[in-house]
Design a protein around this motif. Structure first.
Motif, PDB file in Angstrom:
ATOM      1  N   GLU A 136      -4.739   0.830   2.834  1.00 16.70           N
ATOM      2  CA  GLU A 136      -4.769  -0.045   3.662  1.00 16.70           C
ATOM      3  C   GLU A 136      -4.960   0.083   4.993  1.00 16.70           C
ATOM      4  O   GLU A 136      -5.330  -0.581   5.874  1.00 16.70           O
ATOM      5  CB  GLU A 136      -3.306  -0.789   3.436  1.00 16.70           C
ATOM      6  CG  GLU A 136      -3.151  -2.106   3.890  1.00 16.70           C
ATOM      7  CD  GLU A 136      -2.650  -2.126   5.271  1.00 16.70           C
ATOM      8  OE1 GLU A 136      -2.649  -2.908   5.923  1.00 16.70           O
ATOM      9  OE2 GLU A 136      -2.143  -1.164   5.952  1.00 16.70           O
ATOM     10  N   GLU A 137      -4.576   1.339   5.701  1.00 17.43           N
ATOM     11  CA  GLU A 137      -4.329   1.438   7.045  1.00 17.43           C
ATOM     12  C   GLU A 137      -5.527   1.702   7.810  1.00 17.43           C
ATOM     13  O   GLU A 137      -5.353   1.392   8.968  1.00 17.43           O
ATOM     14  CB  GLU A 137      -3.590   2.736   7.400  1.00 17.43           C
ATOM     15  CG  GLU A 137      -1.986   2.824   6.734  1.00 17.43           C
ATOM     16  CD  GLU A 137      -1.131   1.713   7.701  1.00 17.43           C
ATOM     17  OE1 GLU A 137      -1.738   1.084   8.497  1.00 17.43           O
ATOM     18  OE2 GLU A 137       0.014   1.620   7.474  1.00 17.43           O
ATOM     19  N   GLN A 169       7.536  -4.777  11.333  1.00 16.26           N
ATOM     20  CA  GLN A 169       6.841  -3.684  12.078  1.00 16.26           C
ATOM     21  C   GLN A 169       6.901  -4.251  13.620  1.00 16.26           C
ATOM     22  O   GLN A 169       6.082  -3.649  14.356  1.00 16.26           O
ATOM     23  CB  GLN A 169       5.665  -3.629  11.560  1.00 16.26           C
ATOM     24  CG  GLN A 169       5.312  -3.113  10.255  1.00 16.26           C
ATOM     25  CD  GLN A 169       3.910  -2.839   9.522  1.00 16.26           C
ATOM     26  OE1 GLN A 169       3.487  -3.823   9.322  1.00 16.26           O
ATOM     27  NE2 GLN A 169       3.409  -1.635   9.937  1.00 16.26           N
ATOM     28  N   HIS A 226       0.844  -1.243  -0.041  1.00 16.13           N
ATOM     29  CA  HIS A 226      -0.178   0.086  -0.229  1.00 16.13           C
ATOM     30  C   HIS A 226       0.779   1.256  -0.204  1.00 16.13           C
ATOM     31  O   HIS A 226       2.102   1.292   0.684  1.00 16.13           O
ATOM     32  CB  HIS A 226      -0.987  -0.078   1.075  1.00 16.13           C
ATOM     33  CG  HIS A 226      -0.085  -0.041   2.476  1.00 16.13           C
ATOM     34  ND1 HIS A 226      -0.131   0.774   3.318  1.00 16.13           N
ATOM     35  CD2 HIS A 226       0.098  -1.343   3.175  1.00 16.13           C
ATOM     36  CE1 HIS A 226       0.641   0.593   4.376  1.00 16.13           C
ATOM     37  NE2 HIS A 226       0.942  -0.787   4.431  1.00 16.13           N
ATOM     38  N   HIS A 255       4.758   2.323  12.618  1.00 18.36           N
ATOM     39  CA  HIS A 255       3.481   3.324  12.846  1.00 18.36           C
ATOM     40  C   HIS A 255       4.117   4.444  13.682  1.00 18.36           C
ATOM     41  O   HIS A 255       3.295   4.934  14.800  1.00 18.36           O
ATOM     42  CB  HIS A 255       2.163   2.736  13.550  1.00 18.36           C
ATOM     43  CG  HIS A 255       1.592   1.727  12.478  1.00 18.36           C
ATOM     44  ND1 HIS A 255       0.081   1.266  12.807  1.00 18.36           N
ATOM     45  CD2 HIS A 255       1.583   1.497  11.205  1.00 18.36           C
ATOM     46  CE1 HIS A 255      -0.196   0.663  11.814  1.00 18.36           C
ATOM     47  NE2 HIS A 255       0.713   0.812  10.686  1.00 18.36           N
ATOM     48  N   ASP A 299       6.415   1.483   5.925  1.00 19.55           N
ATOM     49  CA  ASP A 299       5.261   0.772   5.981  1.00 19.55           C
ATOM     50  C   ASP A 299       4.281   0.829   4.899  1.00 19.55           C
ATOM     51  O   ASP A 299       3.741   1.821   4.370  1.00 19.55           O
ATOM     52  CB  ASP A 299       4.456   1.091   7.214  1.00 19.55           C
ATOM     53  CG  ASP A 299       3.152   0.410   7.554  1.00 19.55           C
ATOM     54  OD1 ASP A 299       2.741  -0.638   6.658  1.00 19.55           O
ATOM     55  OD2 ASP A 299       2.307   0.612   8.484  1.00 19.55           O
TER      56      ASP A 299
HETATM   57 MN    MN Z   1       0.623  -0.056   8.768  1.00 14.98          MN
END
Ligand code: MN
Ligand code: GLV
Ligand code: MN
Length: 412
Positions: free
Chosen positions: A124-125, A193, A79, A382, A90
């Motif tokens: 996506e988030e 992540q 994404h 994040h 990310d």
């Molecule tokens: Mn993410």
């Protein structure tokens, strides 16, 4: 041998990080914001510049393939949107690495290039509307249109207005699904992540599955009153009930399963005043675990606890389900391919579950899907300090090239 160009990969990552880039090193490309749209335009331009054919669908997912190629394709990418004040890797990493992989195959005139398509997915988030994976759900025909139509962001802008501003019509979102039949598989490269790989000194991992993600909004109603004159025993304080629920969440979840996690990421009191007992409070709850049964058990225990606290504080509660993404298993064949690809670049990858959600979870319900992880330094994500060593970023893209070639060679 054909190999990716490391400097070009890192330079493109750097350039994309500048779109919506923040002084603290992070990025802000929240779904369909001006910065996100600019990032998508930039990605489409890089596709054209590489002599490939860009295509932007009804959800603003950006695709690229060789001119005239019609599929079936192995799709690879991730994404392009970010969380607010997020990191530069990310999603962006998997999309840029996919671009580098297809550019490499195309420059080498590898006939397999015609069987590969790349993608930068939209939203996506799921931060903007508390519902994520909208781009991949639209592609897969899995988006619940009735529920999505009612969504507004935290500023009260409805999703159709947000999409209109980005140049797309909400009513045409389902057109995105027309492309699904051209896909024969999906491969996603992503940063871990989390802290496991970095701590163990592991450079690449094969993802075995992705946690299920439950999201709900809880609205508490008490009685708005004067904070100076209302004795404690007479208060129906919605803010207190919400805070107590939040404070007890971790122990509640740990008591059910040590591998489960939960988060309350947004909480608001209304009307909100230093001298007003909150009459209303609302918060979001997110729960994650690889096993759906455990998620259900935690949801139930949470609701019981919420009811107890509301009874004690004289409040009432309403729960609205925001989204449920079931746990996903990666395809065994694709996992063998990604493991062989890691082996080809000199690594023996362990198999890891992903605690983060990914577009791969959606795609895995429709086409054979696999994922590769590279480590995140200190496990931070994040957040603006999200980072991965250049050496690992390059290694991951090399492994993706190997995986894409193997998967593309298998397409009949
Ligand atoms: Mn993410
Ligand atoms: C996406 O990064 C998520 O796991 O929420
Ligand atoms: Mn991601």
């Amino acid at each position: 041998v054909t190999d990716i160009k490391a400097e070009r990969l890192l330079a493109d990552l750097q350039t994309l990080a500048g779109i919506g880039g923040l002084a603290n090193g992070g990025v802000d490309r929240v779904a369909w914001s001006a910065a996100d749209v600019a990032g998508r335009r930039w990605f489409a331009e890089r596709i054209s510049e590489a002599g490939l054919e860009p295509h932007v669908d009804a959800a603003l997912n950006v695709f690229g393939h060789c001119p005239g190629a019609v599929g079936p394709f192995v799709l690879t990418g991730s994404h392009l949107d970010s969380v607010p004040n997020g990191g530069r890797l990310d999603g962006a990493y998997g999309a840029i690495a996919a671009l580098e992989v297809l550019r490499t195959l195309s420059e080498a005139n590898d006939p397999l290039a015609d069987r590969v398509e790349i993608v930068g997915f939209s939203d996506e988030e799921g931060v903007r509307f508390s519902v994520g994976l909208i781009g991949s759900l639209a592609l897969c025909g899995d988006l619940n249109f009735e529920r999505t139509a009612d969504l507004s962001d935290s500023e009260g802008t409805p999703i159709d207005a947000v999409l209109a501003q980005a140049g797309r019509e909400f009513g045409r979102l389902q057109d995105a699904a027309q492309h699904l039949s051209a896909l024969a598989g999906f491969l996603e490269l992503h940063i871990e992540q989390g802290p496991r790989m970095d701590a163990a000194g592991i450079s690449l991992a094969v993802v075995s599955g992705i946690v299920g993600v439950h999201r709900e909004r809880v609205r508490l109603t008490g009685t708005q009153n004067h904070a100076g004159t209302t004795p404690f025993p007479l208060r129906h304080d919605a803010g207190r009930a919400a805070s107590r629920t939040a404070a007890q969440l971790r122990e509640l979840v740990e008591g059910i399963d040590a591998n489960a996690v939960a988060n309350i990421g947004v909480m608001r009191f209304a009307p909100g005043g230093v001298n007003i007992v909150p009459g209303e409070a609302d918060f979001t709850l997110e729960l994650r675990h690889p096993d759906e049964i455990i998620v259900r058990r935690i949801v139930q225990a949470f609701e019981e606890r919420l009811r107890t606290i509301c009874d004690q504080d004289g409040c009432s509660a309403e729960i609205e389900l925001l989204s449920w993404v079931p746990p996903a298993r990666m395809d065994p064949g694709m996992s063998d391919i990604t493991a062989a690809a890691c082996d080809a670049v000199g690594q023996q990858p362990p198999r890891l579950w992903s605690g983060a959600g990914h577009d791969a979870a959606v795609l895995s319900r429709h086409v054979p899907t696999g994922m590769i992880f590279v480590p995140s330094i200190g496990g931070i994500s994040h957040a603006p300090s999200e980072s991965t060593a250049d050496e690992h970023l390059v290694l991951g893209a090399r492994a993706l090239l190997q995986a894409v070639k193997r998967a593309a060679a298998q397409i009949k």
